[in-house]
Structure formats: structure tokens, C-alpha cells
Design a protein around this motif. Structure first.
Motif, PDB file in Angstrom:
ATOM      1  N   SER A  11       0.744  -1.365  -0.114  1.00  0.00           N
ATOM      2  CA  SER A  11      -0.026  -0.045   0.001  1.00  0.00           C
ATOM      3  C   SER A  11       0.816   1.290   0.045  1.00  0.00           C
ATOM      4  O   SER A  11       0.211   2.405  -0.452  1.00  0.00           O
ATOM      5  N   ASP A  12       1.862   1.252   0.533  1.00  0.00           N
ATOM      6  CA  ASP A  12       2.805   2.378   0.595  1.00  0.00           C
ATOM      7  C   ASP A  12       3.277   2.726  -0.675  1.00  0.00           C
ATOM      8  O   ASP A  12       4.173   3.800  -0.878  1.00  0.00           O
ATOM      9  N   LEU A  13       3.189   1.867  -1.436  1.00  0.00           N
ATOM     10  CA  LEU A  13       3.745   2.245  -3.118  1.00  0.00           C
ATOM     11  C   LEU A  13       2.820   2.399  -3.912  1.00  0.00           C
ATOM     12  O   LEU A  13       2.984   2.401  -5.303  1.00  0.00           O
ATOM     13  N   PHE A  14       1.551   2.288  -3.466  1.00  0.00           N
ATOM     14  CA  PHE A  14       0.519   2.629  -4.465  1.00  0.00           C
ATOM     15  C   PHE A  14       0.563   3.965  -5.256  1.00  0.00           C
ATOM     16  O   PHE A  14       0.155   4.002  -6.510  1.00  0.00           O
ATOM     17  N   GLN A  15       0.870   4.998  -4.399  1.00  0.00           N
ATOM     18  CA  GLN A  15       0.781   6.431  -5.140  1.00  0.00           C
ATOM     19  C   GLN A  15       1.949   6.387  -6.261  1.00  0.00           C
ATOM     20  O   GLN A  15       1.818   6.680  -7.310  1.00  0.00           O
ATOM     21  N   THR A  16       2.994   5.475  -5.862  1.00  0.00           N
ATOM     22  CA  THR A  16       4.285   5.410  -7.035  1.00  0.00           C
ATOM     23  C   THR A  16       3.828   4.507  -8.121  1.00  0.00           C
ATOM     24  O   THR A  16       4.052   4.938  -9.370  1.00  0.00           O
ATOM     25  N   HIS A  17       3.176   3.510  -7.873  1.00  0.00           N
ATOM     26  CA  HIS A  17       2.541   2.707  -9.018  1.00  0.00           C
ATOM     27  C   HIS A  17       1.503   3.386  -9.761  1.00  0.00           C
ATOM     28  O   HIS A  17       1.442   3.035 -10.828  1.00  0.00           O
ATOM     29  N   GLY A  18       0.768   4.145  -9.225  1.00  0.00           N
ATOM     30  CA  GLY A  18      -0.257   4.921  -9.816  1.00  0.00           C
ATOM     31  C   GLY A  18       0.310   5.902 -11.008  1.00  0.00           C
ATOM     32  O   GLY A  18      -0.239   6.139 -12.142  1.00  0.00           O
ATOM     33  N   GLN A  19       1.529   6.489 -10.618  1.00  0.00           N
ATOM     34  CA  GLN A  19       2.206   7.220 -11.778  1.00  0.00           C
ATOM     35  C   GLN A  19       2.897   6.541 -12.741  1.00  0.00           C
ATOM     36  O   GLN A  19       3.216   6.813 -13.883  1.00  0.00           O
ATOM     37  N   SER A  20       3.787   5.344 -12.198  1.00  0.00           N
ATOM     38  CA  SER A  20       4.273   4.460 -13.082  1.00  0.00           C
ATOM     39  C   SER A  20       4.202   2.982 -12.638  1.00  0.00           C
ATOM     40  O   SER A  20       4.434   2.527 -11.792  1.00  0.00           O
ATOM     41  N   PHE A  21       3.116   2.199 -13.484  1.00  0.00           N
ATOM     42  CA  PHE A  21       2.650   1.078 -13.336  1.00  0.00           C
ATOM     43  C   PHE A  21       3.802   0.167 -13.202  1.00  0.00           C
ATOM     44  O   PHE A  21       4.917  -0.119 -14.249  1.00  0.00           O
ATOM     45  N   PRO A  22       3.854  -0.833 -12.174  1.00  0.00           N
ATOM     46  CA  PRO A  22       5.263  -1.895 -12.073  1.00  0.00           C
ATOM     47  C   PRO A  22       5.022  -3.037 -13.162  1.00  0.00           C
ATOM     48  O   PRO A  22       4.641  -4.108 -12.750  1.00  0.00           O
ATOM     49  N   ASN A  23       5.527  -2.938 -14.260  1.00  0.00           N
ATOM     50  CA  ASN A  23       5.189  -3.797 -15.344  1.00  0.00           C
ATOM     51  C   ASN A  23       6.224  -5.043 -14.979  1.00  0.00           C
ATOM     52  O   ASN A  23       5.509  -6.150 -15.229  1.00  0.00           O
ATOM     53  N   GLU A  24       7.074  -4.799 -14.696  1.00  0.00           N
ATOM     54  CA  GLU A  24       8.005  -5.866 -14.391  1.00  0.00           C
ATOM     55  C   GLU A  24       7.685  -6.878 -13.057  1.00  0.00           C
ATOM     56  O   GLU A  24       7.724  -8.153 -13.467  1.00  0.00           O
ATOM     57  N   ALA A  25       7.271  -6.236 -12.167  1.00  0.00           N
ATOM     58  CA  ALA A  25       6.460  -7.096 -11.213  1.00  0.00           C
ATOM     59  C   ALA A  25       5.527  -7.905 -11.757  1.00  0.00           C
ATOM     60  O   ALA A  25       5.003  -9.147 -11.357  1.00  0.00           O
ATOM     61  N   LEU A  26       4.342  -7.174 -12.489  1.00  0.00           N
ATOM     62  CA  LEU A  26       3.329  -7.954 -12.793  1.00  0.00           C
ATOM     63  C   LEU A  26       3.680  -8.961 -13.801  1.00  0.00           C
ATOM     64  O   LEU A  26       3.219 -10.336 -13.665  1.00  0.00           O
ATOM     65  N   ASN A  27       4.572  -8.875 -14.654  1.00  0.00           N
ATOM     66  CA  ASN A  27       5.106  -9.864 -15.451  1.00  0.00           C
ATOM     67  C   ASN A  27       5.810 -10.918 -14.916  1.00  0.00           C
ATOM     68  O   ASN A  27       5.448 -12.387 -15.089  1.00  0.00           O
ATOM     69  N   ALA A  28       6.605 -10.795 -13.647  1.00  0.00           N
ATOM     70  CA  ALA A  28       7.325 -11.785 -12.957  1.00  0.00           C
ATOM     71  C   ALA A  28       5.929 -12.805 -12.281  1.00  0.00           C
ATOM     72  O   ALA A  28       6.152 -13.971 -12.204  1.00  0.00           O
ATOM     73  N   THR A  29       5.175 -11.952 -11.780  1.00  0.00           N
ATOM     74  CA  THR A  29       3.961 -12.520 -11.030  1.00  0.00           C
ATOM     75  C   THR A  29       3.081 -13.477 -11.907  1.00  0.00           C
ATOM     76  O   THR A  29       2.814 -14.726 -11.471  1.00  0.00           O
ATOM     77  N   VAL A  30       2.876 -12.823 -13.188  1.00  0.00           N
ATOM     78  CA  VAL A  30       2.100 -13.745 -14.056  1.00  0.00           C
ATOM     79  C   VAL A  30       2.826 -14.809 -14.695  1.00  0.00           C
ATOM     80  O   VAL A  30       2.112 -16.087 -14.716  1.00  0.00           O
TER      81      VAL A  30
END
Length: 706
Positions: free
Chosen positions: A555-574
Motif C-alpha cells: 500500500s505504501d507504493l500505491f501512489q508511486t505505482h499509480g504514476q508508473s505502473f510496475p510492469n516488471e513485477a506484474l510480468n514476473a507474477t503472471v
């Protein structure tokens, strides 16, 4: 069991009575039979296909996928027309006429009657009043027997919950040590007239023998495991925790614990059982684990539910090519390995101490303080005179011991110095070795090197203790762990910045013990200790691909993720969890990052509860799946350690009288007592299991009068 192919290969007449009743209960199998029939009408070709609506029209109808034909279920069981019992019917054009004609057949009607009456007494007997009265008397006896057995089950549950030995050394009527179980039964009889009457007059079934105790324990274990398996089949994802240890009887034991989210969205860790191992090799441990897993997840489709496995850091467990985790992953491909993070913390501190000789000497010194007092009540008595607190007993197996010792010596260093001075003053009351050691401890308490590391680790250890306690919690998730470790690293960084100010805390008489010692060297070593801890924490707590999903829901990264979506983390998760829909998950997470109400969540568990309480499961279906995966993934093996502590207590209390068949049941009653309390019909299910074990002279099964 009720399919046409099964009944053709194994005729109904050759089944046992219980199997026949089960076939009757299941009723006719109704598969979607692929029957096609080509025909022509007025020069136009068409194809008839079988519709499952026929099953609703004709309740006796069943079908065979292998033979692609229809059968009559009652006639298949008891015999009848060959077309409906052997070859099957495939003529769809005249199916309506054939079914009507078959329903009018005498053998068909008799077969239906015979099936309906299976397991029931005949009609003449049902109408007999004498039979009804005997059934009533039988059921009254059953009521009494089940009531008594329920009380006996309560007594066994009590003993198991508090890890008490059931049997005593002498269980005769006039024995003074009959055991806790017999004592409980006698106590219950003193306040329950039905139990008292039973114990006085019972001739067929008394219920206090060792055999009955063992059978009840087996039944209670079976019922509890059935409940756990039912929950495992209903949950979306499952993680396993396993460990092995040597018990007090020098036998190698393996424990298996399941972690999952139950129907009330609670994260639970359920003990499943101990296993004897012939050795501690990876193959032996992996085989024992997978044997239990196969009983719960026999189908290949269910194997995808196992999404994590966690063990300690032993090479036999974590080996990449031949370890237990590798062998389990070959069968359960989604079972990603997670090293226990509480064990990781111990390794971090050990690394910091082992690499710096002065720090290693310091911890040997503080252990010497504890050993000095633990070996003599006279020394401890002097300490009690000057202080209201004692030092912890020596134990080098847990870093929590070192944390407590550092804190105790720091807080009571003046009292300890006074204690040593009193021992020297009373030198005639103590041995020469004691006086000599007391003089040495006084010198140690004046040394700047010792005091420096005492103050340094007194600043470090509280943060270690906080993180250690956080990592030992049962309801933590990877999001929570990542935030906790980041906080820990920041705190150690602040300690590093403050090391230059430690000299100001020294007493005026403090001196250096060696020629080469100086504050510059100590400050350099302090920073080195902090750097090692930070570096090791960053390396050992670094999340692998399958834990990158934690960053998506921090949650403390939500604001940062809102400005720049964490695509690398998403790809690794999927990539780690292919069951997730990447595009929909991305859309849902984008909305979560934009909404301020989601930013206040403290972890994955609180976010999951927020979705559930607001009925958002369907709208955020992929995020819910990711949350369940992260929450189910165990970050510690704390539960397996609890299991082993229970194992050793049970073995210690019962080592003289307990056989191995009692071990799992007693451990289950102790560790899963809350689950057992939540099962409303636990005693009833246990009694049913007990009654079905074998034919008993005492009656526990009701009869039907009609």
C-alpha cells in the motif's frame, strides 16, 4: 460405482451389501452420451442426437459413454430385457415408443420395487407392531450407549487438548493411580447419574479399556482429517509446510502442515500428521510428503492448487537439483519454494557475528555471565540480594536468548558489578574459582571494548526482536513481510549513523584492555556490523519471482505505482502463476492504485477483508486471486516448529505407555482443539466412525421402523 461400464464389468449381484446400498444412494449415472442417428424425411437428410432432457423425463434411464447407448438402471442391476441391460438402446427415432413399452414390462416394475426395498425390511415386517416395539427398544438402548460414548469422547478430548497421559500405571478399581482418563470418567460419574449407572451395571461395553481408547483416538483423528480435507477441497490455493526432527526416542519424525484460507476468509495452518522416516535423505522426506499430498489431491487438476512449499534452509530441503523442494515441484509445478524468513533472520545475525572476531568474543563473554549464575544457587542468591531480576538460562539454539541476555546485562550492569563485589568480599563463603571468575567479570564490565559492543547490540537487538516476533506470526503474508524487513533495514541504518556517539555513554572508569584498541577501530567495527546486517538482510530477504507480486499490493507504493505502473513485477507474477489473467489484473490494479481508500491497508489480509466486506470479489476477481496466493504463501515455518514442540511434550509425558498409533491422534487433539470445538457434530461423527469399525455387542446404530 454407479456407471454402466462399472456395473457391466462388476455385476451388481456380486457386490457387498454396503456397496449395493451405495449404488442405490448414488442412483443412475447420467452422462452426456454422444448418440447420433442419420435419417431422411421427404428427401431431406438430417441427424438426430441424444438430449439429456430424457433423463428428466425417465428417471430410470442411464447411459454409457463408452458404448454410446442407453440402459435401464433398475434392470441393469437385477436383470431384464437384453436390449436394456446388455447391448443398450441407440434407436433415437423410436426411443419414445421403446421407453413406454419397457415401462409397461412386468420385470421392469418388479426391478423398481426391488431397488426401492433394498436396505429396508419387507413390507409385512413393517406392518408388524411387535417389530415396531422392538425397534423402539433398540433405539432407546442406542440413545443410552451413544450418550455414554459421547461422554467418554469428551474425556479423551480433554486429555488430548491438555496433553495429558490417558493411562496410569495401575487401572484396577482400587488403584490410587488409575490415570487421568479413568480419573475423569470417575469424576463425570460422580455428577452424572447415567454414567454412574452405566459403570456399575455395564457387562457388554464399559468403554474404559485401552482398546476402546485407541479406537476412539483413531476415529477422532479420522474425523478431524476428513474436515481438514473437506476444507482443502473447497479452498482455492494450498501451501505446505514440512520439517523433520529427531524425537526423544531417537526416531526421525517428519511433520506436514497445510496452510490455506478457510470459508470465513481466515488464514489457517492445519496440522495433518507425523510420519516416521527411515533416514533424513531428500528422497525419503519427499516421498513421505507426497504420499500425504496424493491422498488429498489425487487428481491432476487439483495439483495446481498447491502454490507454495516452505522448509528450513537445510541443503537436503532447499537443494536446487536434488532437494525436497525440487522433487515436490516436479509433481506439483506451482509449488514454489519459500525459505523460512525467521530462519533467514537467524542466519543474518550469525553472519554478522561470525565475520567479526571481536563481536564473536563479546557474545562468548555474555554467555559466560549466564553460565556463572546457572551453575550455583549460592551465586544466584547473592544476585537476588542486589537485583530483582535474573539472567536468562544459557541456550545457544535461539537468537532470542542472546537478545534477552544483552538487554538484561545492559539494564543490570551496575547490579551485576555490585553482586561480583559482594562475592569477592565474602570470599570465605565461595570457592576460589568463583572469586577468581567474579574478579574477571568486574574487569570485563570496565572494558571499553565490551561496553561498546554491549551498547551497540543493545541498540540493534530490539529491532531484531521486533522483526523476529513479526516473522513468527501465523497470519502474515509476503506484503507484510516486505514492509517489515524494509523497516528493519532502515532502523539498522539509523543505528549505524549513531555509533559515533556510543563513547559518551561509557562510565568514567572505563578503559581499553588492549594496546591496539581505540575508538576509531571500534566505530569502524560497529559500522561493519551494521553493514553486514543490512547487506545480508537485503540479499536473504530479496523476493524471488514468485514473491514479486507482493510489490503490486504494497500500500505504501500505491501512489508511486499509480504514476508508473510496475510492469516488471506484474510480468514476473503472471509468469510464476499462469492461472492469473494479466490484462484484467493490470486493469484492476490500476483502479486500486488510483483509489485513496485502498492506500491505508496494512497488508494483503486487510485488503482481502476490505474486498469481501464490500462485496467486490467479482469486480476484482483477479486481484482477489493474487491476494489469496500471497496470503496462502507461508513466510515462516513457525507452525511446524510448534508441532515438534508438541510432539516432544507428548512423547515425554507418555513415553512409557504410548504406542505409535496414538501419537498423531493425541497431537491432533492438542494442536487443532479450536477446529474440533468448531465442528458442531464432532462427537456424533466420531460415534458413527466407531460403530462402523466392526460388529459390536453394544448397539450404536439406529434402526428405522418404516
Amino acid at each position: 460405482m454407479n456407471s454402466v461400464d462399472q456395473l457391466l464389468s462388476k455385476p451388481f449381484s456380486g457386490l457387498a451389501h454396503t456397496e449395493k446400498l451405495e449404488v442405490k444412494r448414488l442412483g443412475p449415472d447420467r452422462p452426456d452420451v454422444k448418440i447420433e442417428q442419420s435419417a431422411k424425411d421427404r428427401g431431406k437428410a438430417y441427424t438426430r442426437t441424444f438430449s439429456m432432457v430424457w433423463y428428466e423425463k425417465k428417471t430410470w434411464l442411464t447411459g454409457s459413454i463408452a458404448k454410446r447407448s442407453l440402459f435401464c438402471f433398475p434392470c441393469l442391476l437385477f436383470g431384464g430385457e437384453t436390449a436394456w441391460t446388455k447391448t443398450g438402446v441407440t434407436d433415437l427415432k423410436h426411443l419414445s415408443e421403446k421407453t413406454k413399452r419397457h415401462e409397461s414390462c412386468k420385470s421392469h416394475i418388479e426391478n423398481i420395487l426391488q431397488l426401492r426395498m433394498l436396505g429396508s425390511v419387507n413390507i409385512a415386517t413393517q406392518l408388524d407392531d411387535a417389530y415396531r416395539r422392538s425397534v423402539m427398544r433398540h433405539n432407546e438402548d442406542v440413545d443410552k450407549n451413544r450418550y455414554i460414548l459421547s461422554k467418554l469422547i469428551d474425556c479423551v478430548r480433554f486429555c488430548g487438548a491438555f496433553e495429558l497421559a490417558l493411562r496410569g500405571h495401575d487401572e484396577t478399581e482400587d488403584s490410587l493411580n488409575p490415570g487421568v482418563f479413568r480419573g475423569l470418567v470417575d469424576f463425570v460419574s460422580s455428577i452424572d447419574s447415567a454414567m454412574e449407572l452405566h459403570l456399575k451395571n455395564a457387562t457388554v461395553f464399559k468403554g474404559t479399556s485401552k482398546t476402546i481408547q485407541n479406537e476412539l483416538l483413531d476415529c477422532m483423528l479420522t474425523v478431524t482429517r476428513e474436515i481438514i480435507v473437506e476444507q482443502l477441497k473447497c479452498t482455492d490455493y494450498v501451501a505446505i509446510q514440512a520439517d523433520d526432527t529427531t524425537d526423544i526416542s531417537t526416531k526421525t519424525q517428519s511433520v506436514l502442515v497445510y496452510r490455506y484460507i478457510d470459508e470465513r476468509y481466515r488464514i489457517v495452518e492445519r496440522f495433518y500428521g507425523f510420519s516416521d522416516l527411515k533416514d533424513s535423505s531428500a528422497q525419503t522426506i519427499a516421498t513421505a510428503i507426497m504420499e500425504k499430498l496424493h491422498k488429498v489431491f489425487p487428481e491432476d487438476c487439483h495439483k495446481k492448487k498447491v502454490i507454495a512449499q516452505t522448509y528450513d534452509g537445510a541443503s537436503v530441503m532447499r537443494g536446487v537439483s536434488g532437494g525436497v523442494q525440487k522433487k515436490v515441484a516436479e509433481v506439483y509445478p506451482n509449488a514454489h519454494y519459500v525459505h523460512c524468513y525467521a530462519h533467514q533472520l537467524n542466519l543474518i545475525i550469525e553472519q554478522a557475528v561470525s565475520n567479526i572476531s571481536q563481536a564473536r568474543v563479546f557474545f562468548l563473554d555474555i554467555s559466560g555471565f549466564c553460565t556463572f549464575f546457572s551453575r550455583s544457587p549460592k551465586r544466584t542468591a547473592v544476585l537476588d540480594e542486589v537485583s530483582d531480576s535474573r539472567l536468562p538460562k544459557p541456550s545457544r539454539t535461539r537468537w532470542s536468548y542472546h537478545i534477552r541476555v544483552v538487554e538484561a546485562i545492559y539494564r543490570h550492569r551496575e547490579a551485576l558489578r555490585t553482586c561480583f563485589e559482594k562475592i569477592i568480599e565474602r570470599r570465605t563463603d565461595f570457592e576460589g574459582v568463583t572469586v577468581h571468575e567474579a574478579q574477571g567479570f568486574i574487569r570485563t564490565l570496565k572494558e571499553k571494548e565490551f561496553l561498546f559492543f554491549l551498547f551497540l547490540f543493545n541498540d540493534i537487538m530490539p529491532h531484531v526482536d521486533i522483526l523476529y516476533n513479526q516473522l513468527q506470526k501465523r497470519d502474515i503474508d509476503s506484503v507484510y513481510v516486505q514492509k517489515a524487513t524494509e523497516t528493519f533495514i532502515k532502523c539498522i541504518g539509523r543505528v549505524r549513523e549513531s555509533t559515533d556517539n556510543l563513547e559518551a555513554k561509557f562510565p568514567s572508569e572505563a578503559t581499553f584492555s588492549g594496546r591496539n584498541a581505540n575508538m576509531n577501530t571500534l566505530n569502524r567495527l560497529a559500522k561493519e556490523v551494521c553493514d553486514i546486517i543490512v547487506t545480508q538482510a537485503q540479499e536473504r530477504f530479496a523476493f524471488t519471482n514468485h514473491l514479486e507480486g507482493a510489490k503490486l499490493l504494497q500500500s505504501d507504493l500505491f501512489q508511486t505505482h499509480g504514476q508508473s505502473f510496475p510492469n516488471e513485477a506484474l510480468n514476473a507474477t503472471v509468469q510464476a502463476y499462469p492461472m492469473l489473467n494479466k490484462e484484467r489484473l493490470r486493469t484492476e490494479l490500476s483502479i486500486v492504485y488510483e483509489r485513496p481508500e485502498f492506500c491505508s491497508s496494512s497488508g494483503a489480509i486487510s485488503l482481502l477483508k476490505l474486498f469481501v466486506e464490500n462485496n467486490l470479489e467479482e469486480a476484482f476477481s483477479e486481484t482477489m486471486q493474487l491476494l489469496k496466493i500471497l496470503i496462502t504463501t507461508p513466510m515462516t515455518t513457525a507452525e511446524s516448529e510448534r508441532c515438534f514442540s508438541t510432539l516432544k511434550r507428548i512423547k515425554t509425558f507418555l513415553r512409557n505407555t504410548m504406542t505409535e498409533d496414538r501419537l498423531n491422534a493425541l497431537a491432533m487433539l492438542s494442536m487443532e482443539k479450536q477446529l474440533i470445538q468448531e465442528i458442531p457434530d464432532f462427537n456424533t461423527r466420531t460415534i458413527d466412525k466407531f460403530a462402523s469399525l466392526k460388529n459390536r455387542r453394544a448397539q450404536f446404530v439406529y434402526k428405522l421402523s418404516k
